[in-house]
Design a protein around this motif. Structure first.
Motif, short mmCIF file in Angstrom:
data_model
loop_
_atom_site.label_atom_id
_atom_site.label_comp_id
_atom_site.label_asym_id
_atom_site.label_seq_id
_atom_site.Cartn_x
_atom_site.Cartn_y
_atom_site.Cartn_z
N TYR A 1 -8.18 -0.06 1.99
CA TYR A 1 -7.28 0.49 1.05
C TYR A 1 -8.03 -0.21 -0.42
N GLY B 1 0.18 -3.52 6.54
CA GLY B 1 -0.74 -3.41 7.80
C GLY B 1 -1.63 -4.54 7.98
N GLU B 2 -2.43 -4.19 8.92
CA GLU B 2 -3.72 -5.13 9.30
C GLU B 2 -4.63 -5.58 8.45
N THR C 1 0.96 -1.24 -0.02
CA THR C 1 -0.08 0.09 0.15
C THR C 1 1.13 1.26 0.18
N ASP D 1 -7.65 -5.25 8.30
CA ASP D 1 -9.01 -4.01 8.17
C ASP D 1 -8.24 -2.92 7.49
N ARG D 2 -7.00 -2.48 7.57
CA ARG D 2 -6.40 -1.41 6.79
C ARG D 2 -6.26 -1.87 5.22
#
Length: 184
Positions: A125, A117-118, A88, A120-121
């Protein structure tokens, strides 16, 4: 007056001739630059891909952030698989990801988001950019290291349990499509 007209016509002919030679000069310089970029890009791919496995790969199942499971090596025995390593935070990936998303409609695409990242992140995205390709979350980058990835984005085309093609950095839609066609 006639002498003035002849002089203007002569200047106009010289101007067109000069303009034609300028176009040829720019075309020659443009082709030279394109050739240099092609050579440098090929050399960089070769250098970065030295750590990528070259022999038959072992099947391994990966779980995407949507919960589905994928085995890119086993799938490659049916048809070519586009394996996309990205992040990302990767600036170049912002140019390549839309092409990968477009390819996902007609080809088997599996992506690996490295150190992004996790879940959810990563889901946020993907939703924000309206990407639809499957994503395996490689939070620690270990999966990327297993595949010998040294730069993002990296695109691999798998066929018959082997890497048929690999490229790093920016890739054009025709370039990715051609790699998939050559792997068929």
């Amino acid at each position: 007056m006639p002498e003035n007209t002849n002089a203007k016509k002569s200047q106009a002919k010289e101007s067109k001739a000069t303009q034609g030679s300028r176009v040829k000069k720019w075309a020659k310089e443009g082709l030279t630059l394109l050739l240099i970029m092609l050579v440098v890009s090929t050399a960089m791919d070769w250098w970065r891909n030295q750590s990528i496995p070259q022999n038959t790969l072992a099947p391994k199942v990966y779980t995407a952030i949507n919960g589905e499971q994928y085995d890119p090596v086993s799938l490659s025995y049916e048809k070519p698989v586009l394996l996309y390593f990205w992040a990302t935070w990767c600036g170049v990936c912002k140019f390549v990801s839309p092409t990968v998303d477009w390819m996902n409609g007609d080809y088997t695409v599996i992506s690996v988001a490295m150190t992004s990242g996790e879940n959810d992140r990563l889901n946020a995205y993907m939703n924000y950019h309206e990407y639809d390709f499957p994503v395996v979350n490689d939070q620690s980058g270990q999966l990327g290291r297993t595949w010998g990835i040294s730069a993002t984005p990296t695109i691999m085309i798998l066929r018959d349990g082997k890497i048929a093609s690999a490229t790093t950095g920016i890739s054009t839609p025709p370039g990715i499509w051609a790699r998939m066609m050559l792997a068929k």
